[in-house]
Design an enzyme around this catalytic site. Structure first.
Site, PDB file in Angstrom:
ATOM      1  N   ILE A  48      19.015 -22.221   2.706  1.00 14.76           N
ATOM      2  CA  ILE A  48      20.240 -22.059   2.822  1.00 14.76           C
ATOM      3  C   ILE A  48      20.775 -21.727   4.021  1.00 14.76           C
ATOM      4  CG2 ILE A  48      20.172 -21.611   0.075  1.00 14.76           C
ATOM      5  CD1 ILE A  48      20.871 -18.557   0.642  1.00 14.76           C
ATOM      6  N   TYR A 202      12.272  -5.887  -2.753  1.00 14.00           N
ATOM      7  CA  TYR A 202      13.434  -6.897  -2.752  1.00 14.00           C
ATOM      8  C   TYR A 202      14.521  -6.508  -3.681  1.00 14.00           C
ATOM      9  CZ  TYR A 202      15.771 -11.504  -2.904  1.00 14.00           C
ATOM     10  OH  TYR A 202      16.564 -12.307  -2.868  1.00 14.00           O
ATOM     11  N   LYS A 206      18.224  -5.674  -1.991  1.00 11.99           N
ATOM     12  CA  LYS A 206      19.611  -6.385  -2.480  1.00 11.99           C
ATOM     13  C   LYS A 206      20.613  -5.440  -2.973  1.00 11.99           C
ATOM     14  CE  LYS A 206      18.422  -9.259  -0.481  1.00 11.99           C
ATOM     15  NZ  LYS A 206      19.089 -10.334   0.298  1.00 11.99           N
TER      16      LYS A 206
END
Length: 318
Positions: A48, A202, A206
């Site tokens: 992305i 992770y 985040k």
């Protein structure tokens, strides 16, 4: 553990069934052109990040690909220049797992680039290991490196008129927590190196992204800089490169079959970077190109402020 993984798998399947069509149909509607604007996109040699950089280059921006791997980044520069017709696409070396590299990148950028209109903190990974500075790899790359980079570039952003910082987070922030005692003792938000620890690291990182954005907005109030965090959707990218072989064998075929492609995954990032009228929502979290709610922990201003102060200390800024 097996019960949790079963529940988690069921949750992912439900997520795909309920939201896949929504994400697939969500598009950045902005027609903004960016001639004369300068953009940094971290982790933009693939996935992305590359799709984001491609779109911004097509809009005429000067795009800096801030990446660790020179060979892959230069290949991405070639691809983006060729498809966009924009020659102002450049590679600058940045290894977010090294605070020295982050400082070197910022120093070079500030010496060579007179403006910065968009900082897109896109790079991220899941896995285990440590950074050059001894921090947990996921915490160091996904949060701490981006935190330092943003702080070092804030003045240039303020000098460049209306500018934005965009932090790519994830829905999994809802599973995250921040234990400052663990961080102090282990230089990480987890205590081990198993696959499970890598997954939880992770999630924690985040949550850090969302809290960092929230506190950054508080500190930028009254300036011309706004900031946003986002969930891009579940994306089929090279994100799994840090997983073990058996995990990739399970993850990759499933992801390519059911998850969004990078272009679709870049749409909420582009929305946060370009959409007019969202300035009053600085510090907020977006998904599917729309404002979304976050977990209770992600709304905790006290937690966000403490994370900022601890991050400053870890980066040597205080």
């Amino acid at each position: 553990m097996s019960v949790f993984l079963t529940v988690l798998s069921g949750g992912i399947v439900l997520y795909l069934l309920l939201y896949y069509t929504l994400f697939k149909g969500s598009r950045c509607r902005s027609s903004a052109m960016l001639k004369g604007k300068t953009v940094i996109v971290t982790g933009s040699n693939t996935g992305i990040g590359k799709s984001t950089a491609m779109d911004l280059a097509k809009r005429g921006a000067r795009v800096i690909l801030a990446c660790r791997n020179k060979q892959k980044a230069e290949a991405a520069v070639y691809d983006i220049r060729r498809e966009s017709g924009n020659s102002e696409v450049l590679y600058m070396q940045l290894d977010l797992a090294s605070l020295k590299s982050v400082r070197s990148f910022a120093e070079t950028f500030l010496k060579t680039e007179p403006r910065l209109d968009l900082l897109i903190n896109n790079a991220g990974l899941m896995g285990t290991g440590q950074t050059e500075d001894g921090f947990g790899l996921v915490f160091g790359v996904n949060h701490l490196g981006h935190f330092l980079l943003t702080c070092l570039l804030l003045e240039r952003l303020k000098q460049s008129g209306q500018s934005r910082v965009v932090n790519v987070s994830a829905l999994l922030h809802r599973l995250g927590t921040i234990d400052f005692a663990t961080l102090s003792a282990h230089k990480d938000l987890v205590t081990g190196q198993s696959s499970w620890h890598g997954f939880m690291a992770y999630c924690h990182s985040k949550l850090c992204n969302v809290l960092f954005t929230r506190e950054l907005a508080n500190r930028l109030e009254g300036t011309n800089v706004t900031c946003y965090s986002l969930h891009p959707g579940v994306i089929s990218t090279e994100f799994s490169r840090n997983l073990s072989l058996w995990q990739r064998l399970l993850f990759v075929p499933f992801s390519r079959l059911f998850f969004l492609d990078p272009e679709a995954g870049a749409q909420t990032t582009l929305h946060c970077a370009l959409q007019e009228g969202i300035e009053p929502f600085s510090g907020r979290y977006f998904s599917a190109c729309a404002l979304q709610g976050v977990s209770a922990k992600a709304r905790d201003d006290g937690l966000a402020k403490k994370l900022w102060e601890v991050s400053e200390r870890l980066c040597g800024l205080s």
